[in-house]
Design a protein around this motif. Structure first.
Motif, PDB file in Angstrom:
ATOM      1  N   PRO A 213       0.833  -1.215   0.000  1.00 55.57           N
ATOM      2  CA  PRO A 213       0.000   0.000   0.000  1.00 55.57           C
ATOM      3  C   PRO A 213       0.863   1.259   0.000  1.00 55.57           C
ATOM      4  CG  PRO A 213      -0.743  -1.572   1.666  1.00 55.57           C
ATOM      5  CD  PRO A 213       0.571  -2.072   1.158  1.00 55.57           C
ATOM      6  N   ALA A 214       0.313   2.339  -0.553  1.00 56.80           N
ATOM      7  CA  ALA A 214       1.065   3.594  -0.655  1.00 56.80           C
ATOM      8  C   ALA A 214       1.514   4.096   0.710  1.00 56.80           C
ATOM      9  CB  ALA A 214       0.204   4.649  -1.353  1.00 56.80           C
ATOM     10  N   GLU A 215       0.680   3.850   1.752  1.00 53.35           N
ATOM     11  CA  GLU A 215       1.022   4.328   3.095  1.00 53.35           C
ATOM     12  C   GLU A 215       2.263   3.619   3.657  1.00 53.35           C
ATOM     13  OE1 GLU A 215      -3.483   4.619   2.711  1.00 53.35           O
ATOM     14  OE2 GLU A 215      -1.832   3.369   2.019  1.00 53.35           O
ATOM     15  N   LEU A 216       2.576   2.435   3.154  1.00 57.34           N
ATOM     16  CA  LEU A 216       3.720   1.667   3.662  1.00 57.34           C
ATOM     17  C   LEU A 216       4.892   1.683   2.700  1.00 57.34           C
ATOM     18  CD1 LEU A 216       1.824  -1.481   5.036  1.00 57.34           C
ATOM     19  CD2 LEU A 216       2.649   0.480   6.333  1.00 57.34           C
ATOM     20  N   ASP A 217       4.749   2.400   1.607  1.00 54.34           N
ATOM     21  CA  ASP A 217       5.776   2.358   0.557  1.00 54.34           C
ATOM     22  C   ASP A 217       7.127   2.838   1.061  1.00 54.34           C
ATOM     23  OD1 ASP A 217       6.205   1.845  -2.363  1.00 54.34           O
ATOM     24  OD2 ASP A 217       6.932   3.913  -2.227  1.00 54.34           O
ATOM     25  N   SER A 218       7.116   3.831   1.946  1.00 54.52           N
ATOM     26  CA  SER A 218       8.378   4.378   2.445  1.00 54.52           C
ATOM     27  C   SER A 218       9.130   3.380   3.316  1.00 54.52           C
ATOM     28  CB  SER A 218       8.113   5.660   3.245  1.00 54.52           C
ATOM     29  OG  SER A 218       7.275   5.376   4.361  1.00 54.52           O
ATOM     30  N   ILE A 219       8.405   2.412   3.903  1.00 58.35           N
ATOM     31  CA  ILE A 219       9.035   1.421   4.776  1.00 58.35           C
ATOM     32  C   ILE A 219       9.460   0.191   3.985  1.00 58.35           C
ATOM     33  CG2 ILE A 219       8.721  -0.074   6.781  1.00 58.35           C
ATOM     34  CD1 ILE A 219       6.645   1.892   7.806  1.00 58.35           C
ATOM     35  N   PHE A 220       8.549  -0.324   3.153  1.00 59.79           N
ATOM     36  CA  PHE A 220       8.766  -1.620   2.534  1.00 59.79           C
ATOM     37  C   PHE A 220       9.306  -1.575   1.111  1.00 59.79           C
ATOM     38  CE2 PHE A 220       5.231  -2.835   5.570  1.00 59.79           C
ATOM     39  CZ  PHE A 220       6.121  -3.334   6.510  1.00 59.79           C
TER      40      PHE A 220
END
Length: 334
Positions: A213-220
């Motif tokens: 998901p876009a909300e987790l893109d920075s982490i994963f």
């Protein structure tokens, strides 16, 4: 003629020794599985073919703490399998048991890839084994403080687990695991025993970065984030189990801590770098079972709780892997 007679005698002697060794092997196998039971504690149960429908709830949990000080990379998060309710069918015969269960959505809503489990076991007096395979494709992602990193479930992680175990019961003349798990024996009086075993687990988690998901893109989606994680463990266990008999009820609990004699982790991160290592540090594992069996005439209900977890601590990765299964089944003896 003399040489011919000696050759024939030699052949006959070799054949005799071969059959003698074969009989010794048979006697050894017979002794290995045969038990002189104390009929005050254990009695023969039903060895008839048994078909049991059951429902099951389960959840897996894998925590990661990754620290790469050289590249100033640190992340810590948990992947929780969504608590899943499954329905299945178990077939047992003479101590052998096979179970298959699926998510009801697969049956009624024709949804695929919602996870399934396979379970094949043998419960004997002295010796037994348990093979279990599970797949999941929905999870919740939380941080180290158990706060949700994403409000909802994600399908970017695909998890599969294989677990195998074998046991030897020391006081097998008075304590029966088949009595609680397959009902091929009956526990008449409460008893307990030391249980020795071998355990093996293999956990595979694969990240599909296209589904993040876009909300987790920075982490994963960082170049140092893993896209493939595999943990393998083989360990020796020694624990204790007890069956408690009450009117129309049989209760069971057992705990088997195990010390891994071999562990390995294989990590492939998004930039295709591999981190593979055999782990020889002291790590721990634990298998806990709790069960209740209610029986009345031809009817019986069985509830079974199984918990497995292992801890791995090998820089740059620390991981905890746990898996909980809860079964509820009904049986009618024809």
């Amino acid at each position: 003629m003399k040489h011919t007679a000696m050759a024939i005698a030699t052949i006959l002697l070799s054949v005799s020794n071969l059959f003698g060794q074969e009989n010794e092997h048979r006697n050894f196998i017979t002794k290995l599985f045969s038990v002189q039971t104390d009929t005050t504690y254990i009695a023969e149960g039903s060895n008839a073919l048994s078909i049991k429908p059951y429902g099951k709830g389960e959840q897996g949990l894998t925590s990661f703490e990754y620290s790469d000080t050289a590249n100033n990379v640190n992340y810590s998060f948990r992947i929780n399998d969504v608590i899943t309710f499954l329905v299945g069918l178990n077939i047992s015969y003479k101590g052998f048991s096979f179970g298959y269960d699926v998510n009801p959505q697969t049956i009624f809503h024709h949804k695929h890839n919602t996870g399934y489990n396979l379970d094949f076991c043998y419960y004997g007096h002295k010796l037994g084994f348990d093979l279990f395979f599970s797949t999941k494709d929905k999870a919740q992602v939380r941080d180290a403080e158990d706060n949700k990193l994403y409000d909802g479930t994600v399908n970017c992680f695909s998890t599969s687990r294989f677990q195998a175990s074998a046991y030897y019961v020391l006081r097998n003349n008075i304590f029966s695991l088949p009595a609680i798990f397959t009902q091929s024996m009956v526990q008449k009086k409460s008893a307990g025993s030391l249980i020795f075993g071998v355990n093996a687990t293999n956990t595979l988690i694969v990240l599909n970065s296209s589904k993040v998901p876009a909300e987790l893109d920075s982490i994963f989606s960082t170049s140092t984030m893993f896209k493939h994680f595999r943990q393998t463990m083989v360990g020796l266990s020694c624990g204790y189990g007890r069956n408690i008999v009450r009117q129309h009820f049989l209760f069971h609990w057992s705990a088997q801590p195990y010390l891994p004699i071999y562990m390995s982790k294989k990590i492939r991160i998004i930039n295709n770098e591999s981190i593979n290592s055999d782990v020889w540090d002291i790590n721990i594992g634990l298998k806990v079972r709790g069960a209740m069996h209610w029986y009345y005439k031809r009817h019986s209900v069985n509830m079974n709780l199984v918990t497995d977890f292992t801890i791995i601590d090998q820089p740059p990765l620390e991981a905890l892997d746990a898996f909980v299964r809860l079964y509820l089944s009904y049986r009618y003896v024809f």
